[in-house]
Write a protein that holds these residues in place. Sequence first.
Motif, mmCIF file in Angstrom:
data_model
loop_
_atom_site.group_PDB
_atom_site.id
_atom_site.type_symbol
_atom_site.label_atom_id
_atom_site.label_comp_id
_atom_site.label_asym_id
_atom_site.label_seq_id
_atom_site.Cartn_x
_atom_site.Cartn_y
_atom_site.Cartn_z
ATOM 1 N N ARG A 228 40.961 30.698 35.090
ATOM 2 C CA ARG A 228 41.465 31.556 34.003
ATOM 3 C C ARG A 228 42.127 32.815 34.550
ATOM 4 O O ARG A 228 43.196 33.187 34.107
ATOM 5 N N GLU A 229 41.446 33.501 35.461
ATOM 6 C CA GLU A 229 41.921 34.771 36.006
ATOM 7 C C GLU A 229 41.491 34.881 37.457
ATOM 8 O O GLU A 229 40.508 34.259 37.872
ATOM 9 N N LEU B 248 40.767 38.279 39.879
ATOM 10 C CA LEU B 248 40.711 39.740 39.905
ATOM 11 C C LEU B 248 40.455 40.187 41.336
ATOM 12 O O LEU B 248 39.766 39.499 42.092
ATOM 13 N N TYR C 65 37.763 44.256 33.476
ATOM 14 C CA TYR C 65 38.099 43.052 32.711
ATOM 15 C C TYR C 65 37.051 42.787 31.630
ATOM 16 O O TYR C 65 37.402 42.512 30.481
#
Length: 114
Positions: free
Chosen positions: A92-93, A95, A104
């Motif tokens: 999804r992400e 970081l 987040y």
Amino acid sequence: MSNITFNHSFFSYPQSLKDLVSEGRVDFGVWYLMNDDETVRRFRGLQTRYPERTLYPFARRGDNDDIACFEDVDSTLVHIIHDFADSGWEQREVLPNIDAWLEYIEECNLQDGW
């Protein structure tokens, strides 16, 4: 239920994560740090579901299957994984570090009204 230590033989979790635990910061609204038993169970499950990756989970979102993990490739990056998705669709992400993850999840909480 076991404690949260992040002292596991399979991965050396960063001190910044352990500091959150020592400060008592383990519940972040919709996100929370997983206890040792859940961390080990999810680690084993991730190895089965995504054998091409080595993901080390540490937190989970309580309202869906998103989990936060480190990966063997670069253990400073925090990967948001939608667990149980088909392989190749789980990411999804990404970081850059724990501090970015904290920002987040704060945004997640604002969006979800926490």
